[in-house]
Design a protein around this motif. Structure first.
Motif, PDB file in Angstrom:
ATOM      1  N   SER A   1      17.225   3.986   0.947  1.00 16.29           N
ATOM      2  CA  SER A   1      16.533   3.711   2.205  1.00 16.29           C
ATOM      3  C   SER A   1      15.183   3.036   1.998  1.00 16.29           C
ATOM      4  O   SER A   1      14.680   2.356   2.883  1.00 16.29           O
ATOM      5  N   VAL A   2      14.578   3.243   0.807  1.00 13.69           N
ATOM      6  CA  VAL A   2      13.300   2.596   0.476  1.00 13.69           C
ATOM      7  C   VAL A   2      13.454   1.958  -0.910  1.00 13.69           C
ATOM      8  O   VAL A   2      13.020   2.503  -1.920  1.00 13.69           O
ATOM      9  N   PRO A   3      14.066   0.770  -0.976  1.00 17.31           N
ATOM     10  CA  PRO A   3      14.354   0.149  -2.275  1.00 17.31           C
ATOM     11  C   PRO A   3      13.148  -0.548  -2.901  1.00 17.31           C
ATOM     12  O   PRO A   3      13.175  -1.741  -3.219  1.00 17.31           O
ATOM     13  N   LEU A   4      12.076   0.207  -3.076  1.00 26.91           N
ATOM     14  CA  LEU A   4      10.876  -0.286  -3.745  1.00 26.91           C
ATOM     15  C   LEU A   4      10.910   0.102  -5.214  1.00 26.91           C
ATOM     16  O   LEU A   4      11.356   1.202  -5.570  1.00 26.91           O
ATOM     17  N   MET A   5      10.393  -0.777  -6.066  1.00 22.77           N
ATOM     18  CA  MET A   5      10.242  -0.445  -7.476  1.00 22.77           C
ATOM     19  C   MET A   5       8.883  -0.978  -7.945  1.00 22.77           C
ATOM     20  O   MET A   5       8.785  -2.062  -8.523  1.00 22.77           O
ATOM     21  N   PRO A   6       7.794  -0.228  -7.689  1.00 23.68           N
ATOM     22  CA  PRO A   6       6.450  -0.694  -8.070  1.00 23.68           C
ATOM     23  C   PRO A   6       6.319  -0.863  -9.578  1.00 23.68           C
ATOM     24  O   PRO A   6       7.139  -0.372 -10.368  1.00 23.68           O
ATOM     25  N   ASP A   7       5.248  -1.535  -9.976  1.00 25.32           N
ATOM     26  CA  ASP A   7       4.984  -1.717 -11.406  1.00 25.32           C
ATOM     27  C   ASP A   7       4.425  -0.455 -12.045  1.00 25.32           C
ATOM     28  O   ASP A   7       4.417  -0.339 -13.270  1.00 25.32           O
ATOM     29  N   GLY A   8       3.966   0.470 -11.244  1.00 25.46           N
ATOM     30  CA  GLY A   8       3.473   1.737 -11.773  1.00 25.46           C
ATOM     31  C   GLY A   8       2.977   2.627 -10.658  1.00 25.46           C
ATOM     32  O   GLY A   8       2.787   2.180  -9.516  1.00 25.46           O
ATOM     33  N   TYR A   9       2.799   3.890 -11.006  1.00 24.02           N
ATOM     34  CA  TYR A   9       2.204   4.870 -10.094  1.00 24.02           C
ATOM     35  C   TYR A   9       1.290   5.758 -10.920  1.00 24.02           C
ATOM     36  O   TYR A   9       1.669   6.218 -11.999  1.00 24.02           O
ATOM     37  N   PHE A  10       0.064   5.954 -10.443  1.00 21.17           N
ATOM     38  CA  PHE A  10      -0.840   6.854 -11.156  1.00 21.17           C
ATOM     39  C   PHE A  10      -1.703   7.602 -10.166  1.00 21.17           C
ATOM     40  O   PHE A  10      -1.802   7.246  -8.984  1.00 21.17           O
ATOM     41  N   GLU A  11      -2.317   8.671 -10.652  1.00 16.91           N
ATOM     42  CA  GLU A  11      -3.175   9.505  -9.820  1.00 16.91           C
ATOM     43  C   GLU A  11      -4.528   9.652 -10.480  1.00 16.91           C
ATOM     44  O   GLU A  11      -4.612  10.032 -11.658  1.00 16.91           O
TER      45      GLU A  11
ATOM     46  N   LEU B   1       0.907   0.536  -8.143  1.00 18.26           N
ATOM     47  CA  LEU B   1       0.414  -0.711  -8.724  1.00 18.26           C
ATOM     48  C   LEU B   1       1.434  -1.823  -8.509  1.00 18.26           C
ATOM     49  O   LEU B   1       2.626  -1.652  -8.783  1.00 18.26           O
ATOM     50  N   GLU B   2       0.938  -2.951  -8.018  1.00 12.79           N
ATOM     51  CA  GLU B   2       1.734  -4.172  -7.913  1.00 12.79           C
ATOM     52  C   GLU B   2       0.964  -5.304  -8.580  1.00 12.79           C
ATOM     53  O   GLU B   2      -0.144  -5.635  -8.160  1.00 12.79           O
ATOM     54  N   VAL B   3       1.515  -5.872  -9.634  1.00 17.55           N
ATOM     55  CA  VAL B   3       0.916  -7.026 -10.293  1.00 17.55           C
ATOM     56  C   VAL B   3       1.637  -8.282  -9.811  1.00 17.55           C
ATOM     57  O   VAL B   3       2.870  -8.370  -9.894  1.00 17.55           O
ATOM     58  N   ASP B   4       0.877  -9.230  -9.284  1.00 18.92           N
ATOM     59  CA  ASP B   4       1.444 -10.438  -8.697  1.00 18.92           C
ATOM     60  C   ASP B   4       1.001 -11.653  -9.500  1.00 18.92           C
ATOM     61  O   ASP B   4      -0.201 -11.916  -9.630  1.00 18.92           O
ATOM     62  N   LEU B   5       1.966 -12.397 -10.032  1.00 17.38           N
ATOM     63  CA  LEU B   5       1.669 -13.608 -10.793  1.00 17.38           C
ATOM     64  C   LEU B   5       1.945 -14.871  -9.987  1.00 17.38           C
ATOM     65  O   LEU B   5       2.009 -15.964 -10.542  1.00 17.38           O
ATOM     66  N   GLY B   6       2.121 -14.711  -8.674  1.00 18.68           N
ATOM     67  CA  GLY B   6       2.323 -15.861  -7.816  1.00 18.68           C
ATOM     68  C   GLY B   6       3.754 -16.330  -7.718  1.00 18.68           C
ATOM     69  O   GLY B   6       4.023 -17.415  -7.191  1.00 18.68           O
ATOM     70  N   THR B   7       4.703 -15.528  -8.191  1.00 15.69           N
ATOM     71  CA  THR B   7       6.104 -15.954  -8.204  1.00 15.69           C
ATOM     72  C   THR B   7       6.897 -15.409  -7.018  1.00 15.69           C
ATOM     73  O   THR B   7       8.030 -15.845  -6.796  1.00 15.69           O
ATOM     74  N   GLU B   8       6.328 -14.460  -6.264  1.00 18.92           N
ATOM     75  CA  GLU B   8       7.054 -13.872  -5.141  1.00 18.92           C
ATOM     76  C   GLU B   8       6.624 -14.533  -3.834  1.00 18.92           C
ATOM     77  O   GLU B   8       5.430 -14.739  -3.593  1.00 18.92           O
ATOM     78  N   SER B   9       7.585 -14.834  -3.005  1.00 18.10           N
ATOM     79  CA  SER B   9       7.326 -15.551  -1.754  1.00 18.10           C
ATOM     80  C   SER B   9       6.697 -14.639  -0.709  1.00 18.10           C
ATOM     81  O   SER B   9       6.701 -13.411  -0.838  1.00 18.10           O
ATOM     82  N   SER B  10       6.173 -15.266   0.353  1.00 18.38           N
ATOM     83  CA  SER B  10       5.630 -14.493   1.476  1.00 18.38           C
ATOM     84  C   SER B  10       6.695 -13.600   2.086  1.00 18.38           C
ATOM     85  O   SER B  10       6.410 -12.475   2.507  1.00 18.38           O
TER      86      SER B  10
ATOM     87  N   ALA C   1       4.908 -12.058 -19.565  1.00 15.07           N
ATOM     88  CA  ALA C   1       3.637 -12.301 -18.877  1.00 15.07           C
ATOM     89  C   ALA C   1       3.342 -11.201 -17.867  1.00 15.07           C
ATOM     90  O   ALA C   1       2.212 -10.698 -17.776  1.00 15.07           O
ATOM     91  N   HIS C   2       4.356 -10.809 -17.131  1.00 12.90           N
ATOM     92  CA  HIS C   2       4.174  -9.762 -16.122  1.00 12.90           C
ATOM     93  C   HIS C   2       3.900  -8.416 -16.786  1.00 12.90           C
ATOM     94  O   HIS C   2       2.979  -7.688 -16.383  1.00 12.90           O
ATOM     95  N   GLN C   3       4.671  -8.072 -17.817  1.00 14.23           N
ATOM     96  CA  GLN C   3       4.501  -6.775 -18.467  1.00 14.23           C
ATOM     97  C   GLN C   3       3.131  -6.650 -19.116  1.00 14.23           C
ATOM     98  O   GLN C   3       2.496  -5.589 -19.068  1.00 14.23           O
ATOM     99  N   GLN C   4       2.637  -7.711 -19.717  1.00 13.63           N
ATOM    100  CA  GLN C   4       1.313  -7.658 -20.336  1.00 13.63           C
ATOM    101  C   GLN C   4       0.223  -7.444 -19.291  1.00 13.63           C
ATOM    102  O   GLN C   4      -0.768  -6.749 -19.560  1.00 13.63           O
ATOM    103  N   SER C   5       0.403  -8.002 -18.097  1.00 11.68           N
ATOM    104  CA  SER C   5      -0.570  -7.781 -17.027  1.00 11.68           C
ATOM    105  C   SER C   5      -0.541  -6.337 -16.548  1.00 11.68           C
ATOM    106  O   SER C   5      -1.586  -5.729 -16.285  1.00 11.68           O
ATOM    107  N   VAL C   6       0.655  -5.771 -16.419  1.00 10.07           N
ATOM    108  CA  VAL C   6       0.776  -4.357 -16.052  1.00 10.07           C
ATOM    109  C   VAL C   6       0.150  -3.480 -17.137  1.00 10.07           C
ATOM    110  O   VAL C   6      -0.581  -2.522 -16.843  1.00 10.07           O
ATOM    111  N   ASN C   7       0.417  -3.814 -18.394  1.00  4.89           N
ATOM    112  CA  ASN C   7      -0.101  -3.020 -19.501  1.00  4.89           C
ATOM    113  C   ASN C   7      -1.626  -3.004 -19.547  1.00  4.89           C
ATOM    114  O   ASN C   7      -2.234  -1.994 -19.925  1.00  4.89           O
TER     115      ASN C   7
END
Length: 259
Positions: free
Chosen positions: A143-153, A165-174, A107-113
């Motif tokens: 030091s910056v352990p981020l892993m976004p869903d994508g990066y584009f220019e 890009l960050e795709v949120d399906l409502g599964t990550e807490s505040s 579900a998440h990958q299809q939204s990113v796609n």
């Protein structure tokens, strides 16, 4: 050109574009393949996909549809990855022709796609081009352990606009999002972004599954910053296009264009 195990099939330039796209998107359905490959009919796209499956370049799975039927999904096989010089590590390991149900990754990958295909393969406004798209398999740094869903220019009027890009399906807490905000701010202000991407500023596009979720997340992020973050919903991005006046900032009610 690469030969497959099925007698008589050779991967064409269009096939190789599909294989390279799957190295980024990981899984696609026939409608998405038709856009990427420029097929004039779904029948032609389905025929070619079947040949690529039989030749060993692709793997195929099935998912249920809203109407109660099934549709096929396609991903890179080990042979397909080798044909384009990609690593076979991280390939989807679902069994060939299996039925995939209730899969959060899918579900998440299809939204990113959906965002990727719109940016790379559908027409953008006049004067706008997508110059780069990158996906990540590991965090930026310890030091910056981020892993976004994508990066584009995006390039517009001679300027480059870097976007995460960050795709949120409502599964990550505040709490998870508060941590992300702090890390993005650190990435922006600490000089690591400029060192890694050779640009000075970036935006974080957050695409959400509902208006309610969007409003809740905007309030969470606005308590920490009014910068960096842009918000829209999957429906608005799909209907209006990425660059349209569909974006909200952490504060304010005006929907603005991306550029």
């Amino acid at each position: 050109m690469s030969a497959g195990r099925e007698i008589g099939i050779i991967a064409t330039s269009r096939d190789l574009v599909l294989l390279r796209t799957l190295a980024v998107t990981r899984v696609l359905d026939v409608d998405q393949v038709s856009v990427i490959g420029g097929f004039t009919s779904l029948r032609r796209a389905n025929r070619r996909l079947l040949k690529l499956v039989r030749a060993g370049f692709l793997k195929r799975w099935f998912v249920g549809t809203v109407s109660g039927g099934q549709k096929a999904l396609y991903g890179l096989s080990a042979q397909g990855a080798t044909a384009i010089g990609e690593s076979t590590q991280g390939l989807i390991a679902w069994q060939q022709d299996s039925l995939v149900t209730g899969n959060q990754f899918l579900a998440h990958q299809q939204s990113v796609n959906a965002a990727f295909i719109q940016t790379r393969f559908r027409p953008l406004p006049s004067g706008v081009s997508c110059e780069r798209w990158t996906t990540f398999r590991e965090p930026f740094s310890p030091s910056v352990p981020l892993m976004p869903d994508g990066y584009f220019e995006l390039m517009y009027q001679g300027a480059i606009y870097p976007m995460f890009l960050e795709v949120d399906l409502g599964t990550e807490s505040s709490r998870v999002w508060k941590r992300k905000v702090e890390l993005y701010l650190k990435f922006a202000l600490g000089g690591e972004f400029e060192r890694m991407f050779h640009e000075k500023r970036f935006r974080v596009l957050v695409i959400l599954h509902s208006e309610r979720r969007m409003e809740g997340l905007r309030k969470v992020i606005a308590k920490r910053t009014e910068k960096l973050f842009w918000f829209s919903t999957q429906d608005d991005v799909g209907r209006e296009g990425l660059c349209s006046s569909i974006w909200l900032r952490p504060t304010g009610a005006a929907r603005i264009p991306l550029l």
